[in-house]
Design an enzyme around this catalytic site. Sequence first.
Site: not given
Ligand code: SAH
Length: 362
Positions: A121, A128, A135, A349
């Site tokens: 990953c 970001c 997130c 993340c």
């Molecule tokens: N910016 C991109 C990729 C990075 S995040 C995006 O938004 O898709 C990767 C995935 O993890 C995304 O689906 C995001 O929404 C999710 N994600 C981020 N924080 C999270 C959390 N606390 N719990 C579950 N999923 C999360």
Amino acid sequence: MNDRNGQTEQEMRRTPGGKADLKSMLPQELGLYMASVGQPAYRGRQVFRWLSQGVADFEQMSDLPKGLRETLAQTADIGGPRIVRKQVSKRDGTVKYLFGLADGNCVETVVMQYEHGNSVCLSTQAGCHMGCAFCASFEKGDTRNLTTAEILDQVVFAGLDSGLPISNIVLMGSGEPLDNYDNVVQFLRLVSHEQGLHIGMRHISLSTCGLVPRIYDLAALKLQLTLSVSLHAPKDEIRSRIMPVNNKYPLAQLMGACRDYFETTGRRISFEYAMIAGLNDGRDCAQALCGLLRGLPCHINLIPLNHVEGSPLMPSGRETIRRFQQYLQGRGFNATVRRSLGGDIDASCGQLRRKVMAGKKD
Ligand code: SAH
């Protein structure tokens, strides 16, 4: 060889330190670069192979003449990232790296072991600025795009250090890949190149929060990768509350782009849906989700929210998630609940980076 366009193109690929960024170049671009320093183009292919193996010192490129190795050492930078932290999950063998970049920034990379192979990953930006409420990667201020080389380095060095051969890639770490579009597309071309790591597009997933114009651009390239869309809510009112990007590109526009993506590429889309207690996990949302995705070949990935320290948002309960899944399955949707790996090592993340960067600022 004196193709002006080619020259301009490769001159644009520079490391943040201003040196030639050979690791961001395709073999043909490396060939043009070699021509510019008076060498035959095949030297480019030789260098490409060494770089794909993680060689970070020109002296080790034994099939290059000594003089050329010295010239390259002065004009180009191929230094790899530094491992700032490494955590290995005792539960499932997941390995998480915090890599240090030349400018002092850090990025997270996670290697996960599955029955079908090892998956890495990757982060595409340091930090970001999309601002999703759930997130940990969100940061005001010092976010920057990673170069193509910095994205590729994560695959090469996580694979080398962990000893786990990488067969799959997910662009789901920190950052919004489509906000760093050019470098990410170049990365995709490099990592899938037959003379390089040769990881096929069908083994790569790119996750986006929904930058609509870039989804159309990506579709037009007709790459065979899997597009993952972070949906998380089937109604604008809820989605805008947790994902600011929804104010700019609301669901109707996003779904239009997703349908175009499927029609243009023939690739089924994967929708990510983080289950958040009391916010998006009710029967009304399950129903709205079915309406939104009706007729679109897709896969729905339900993810129990990973709780981020200090956040009021909590994960839905097991039973709620199961009911939601059954509702979708009952209406013919392919819906799975994501197994969580690396729970003991902050593997969701941005959590590790956030801790370390916060420590630096104190
Ligand atoms: N910016 C991109 C990729 C990075 S995040 C995006 O938004 O898709 C990767 C995935 O993890 C995304 O689906 C995001 O929404 C999710 N994600 C981020 N924080 C999270 C959390 N606390 N719990 C579950 N999923 C999360």
